[in-house]
Design an enzyme around this catalytic site. Structure first.
Site, PDB file in Angstrom:
ATOM      1  N   HIS A  62       0.822  -1.226  -0.033  1.00 41.61           N
ATOM      2  CA  HIS A  62      -0.172   0.113  -0.150  1.00 41.61           C
ATOM      3  C   HIS A  62       0.861   1.266   0.193  1.00 41.61           C
ATOM      4  CE1 HIS A  62       0.936  -0.509   4.194  1.00 41.61           C
ATOM      5  NE2 HIS A  62       0.252   0.789   4.361  1.00 41.61           N
ATOM      6  N   HIS A  64       1.168   4.025   2.070  1.00 38.91           N
ATOM      7  CA  HIS A  64       1.574   4.614   3.126  1.00 38.91           C
ATOM      8  C   HIS A  64       3.543   4.631   3.073  1.00 38.91           C
ATOM      9  CE1 HIS A  64      -2.023   4.366   5.876  1.00 38.91           C
ATOM     10  NE2 HIS A  64      -1.952   5.337   5.209  1.00 38.91           N
ATOM     11  N   ASP A  66       6.131   4.515   4.800  1.00 39.07           N
ATOM     12  CA  ASP A  66       6.977   3.387   5.380  1.00 39.07           C
ATOM     13  C   ASP A  66       7.052   2.306   4.717  1.00 39.07           C
ATOM     14  OD1 ASP A  66       4.377   3.503   6.501  1.00 39.07           O
ATOM     15  OD2 ASP A  66       4.859   2.019   8.129  1.00 39.07           O
ATOM     16  N   HIS A  67       6.144   1.938   3.699  1.00 47.65           N
ATOM     17  CA  HIS A  67       6.002   0.892   2.956  1.00 47.65           C
ATOM     18  C   HIS A  67       6.710   1.147   1.547  1.00 47.65           C
ATOM     19  CE1 HIS A  67       3.899  -1.682   5.835  1.00 47.65           C
ATOM     20  NE2 HIS A  67       3.631  -0.546   6.300  1.00 47.65           N
ATOM     21  N   HIS A 142      -7.445  -1.701   6.321  1.00 51.17           N
ATOM     22  CA  HIS A 142      -6.688  -0.494   6.471  1.00 51.17           C
ATOM     23  C   HIS A 142      -7.006   0.609   6.252  1.00 51.17           C
ATOM     24  CE1 HIS A 142      -3.108   0.855   8.480  1.00 51.17           C
ATOM     25  NE2 HIS A 142      -2.610   1.295   7.313  1.00 51.17           N
ATOM     26  N   ASP A 212      -0.196  -3.448   6.139  1.00 48.45           N
ATOM     27  CA  ASP A 212      -0.832  -3.162   7.389  1.00 48.45           C
ATOM     28  C   ASP A 212      -2.274  -3.678   7.612  1.00 48.45           C
ATOM     29  OD1 ASP A 212       1.511  -2.159   7.752  1.00 48.45           O
ATOM     30  OD2 ASP A 212       0.790  -0.082   8.065  1.00 48.45           O
ATOM     31  N   HIS A 270       6.108  -5.217  12.337  1.00 46.02           N
ATOM     32  CA  HIS A 270       5.447  -3.922  12.268  1.00 46.02           C
ATOM     33  C   HIS A 270       5.424  -3.335  13.583  1.00 46.02           C
ATOM     34  CE1 HIS A 270       2.383  -0.543  10.787  1.00 46.02           C
ATOM     35  NE2 HIS A 270       3.527  -0.803   9.572  1.00 46.02           N
TER      36      HIS A 270
END
Length: 303
Positions: A62, A64, A66-67, A142, A212, A270
């Site tokens: 996805h 976000h 941090d990914h 999520h 997530d 995570h």
């Protein structure tokens, strides 16, 4: 065929001095899959002595940061190294729009060729398939559209017993059908059942990546019987309300998913940066699902 999973990043959105955002490498014979690409991924690849040139397939769950914030740096470095190959990127369709201007800004002709494959964010989809392995994406729950990934080995055919070939004088032309499940009829009309003629193949290996996501029971049916389940455990039960608010999971909920899906082993990660002692996560999860381990950066998990 063995699956070898290396954890590059095990933390949630805020990195710490010793934990990076999400990134993993899954190696199977002939393939090297990068799963998510948080900031610092290329540094972790170096530390774990994983060759950049082996990476041909990148899966982004996805959008976000941090990914995927490590992706443009990784692609730029691969280009500087002169890696000459197609790099297939499986991600939400908006990712190409986000990073294409940065790719366009790279000076000179690119040696690598990024090829974007948009994911279906609403239903399961086979996103990659080879002779020996297939990769399925599936929606999780999520705050923005997000998918998990299921990597699974294709079933092998049964092995025919050499002594049976000789005992029943089985023609070479029929061996293929017997391996595929057929019985054998002798010259005098006797039917020799397949299970007498063959030994079953080993169980296909499988790995599921779920982050997530909040606790989401429909996932269990898709990943049923998986050998290794990586499931996010951002919080402990003491912060269950925050987990529900942010659509993340607790360690206990990750364990409940492992139990519900009949996974053989659970790997949790995570982690929220507010937690320093990760052993509490393992303790909480093992109360529900005993075969649980922490995702430790630099550690390799073999299926």
């Amino acid at each position: 065929m063995s699956f070898e999973l290396t954890i590059l990043g095990s933390n949630s959105a805020l990195p710490t001095s010793n934990r990076y955002p999400t990134a993993q490498v899954l190696e199977v014979p002939g393939r090297c899959f990068l799963i998510d690409c948080g900031e610092g991924t290329q540094i972790q690849l170096r530390r774990n002595k994983i060759s950049f040139s082996k990476i041909r397939h990148i899966f982004i769950s996805h959008l976000h940061g941090d990914h995927y914030y490590g992706l443009i740096g990784l692609l730029s470095t691969m280009n500087l190294l002169g890696v000459k190959s197609d790099v297939h990127i499986y991600a939400p369709s908006e990712l190409k729009t986000l990073i294409q201007p940065q790719l366009d800004f790279i000076r000179g002709e690119m040696s690598i060729k990024p090829i974007f494959h948009p994911l279906n964010l609403k239903k399961p989809q086979t996103v990659f398939e080879s002779k020996n392995i297939e990769v399925l994406s599936f929606p999780v729950k999520h705050s923005i559209p997000t998918v998990g990934f299921l990597f699974r080995e294709k079933p092998k055919q049964a092995n025919i017993k050499k002594e049976m070939i000789k005992a029943y004088n089985i023609p070479l032309a029929q061996i293929k059908d017997i391996k595929a499940g057929a019985d054998f009829e002798t010259e005098d009309g006797r039917i020799i059942p397949n299970e007498k003629l063959t030994t079953p193949p080993p169980k296909p290996k499988s790995y599921a990546f779920c982050t997530d996501t909040a606790f989401h029971p429909p996932i269990a049916e898709i990943i049923n019987g998986v050998d290794l389940l990586y499931h996010e455990a951002t919080f402990l039960e003491e912060l269950k309300d925050l987990a529900e608010k942010t659509l993340h999971s607790t360690a206990r909920q990750a364990a409940e998913m492992a139990k519900l899906s009949k996974a053989s082993k659970l790997l949790i990660g995570h982690f929220s940066s507010r937690f320093k002692n990760l052993n509490d996560f393992k303790t909480e999860a093992r109360e529900v699902f005993k075969n649980t381990e922490l995702a430790i950066e630099g550690k390799k998990y073999i299926i």
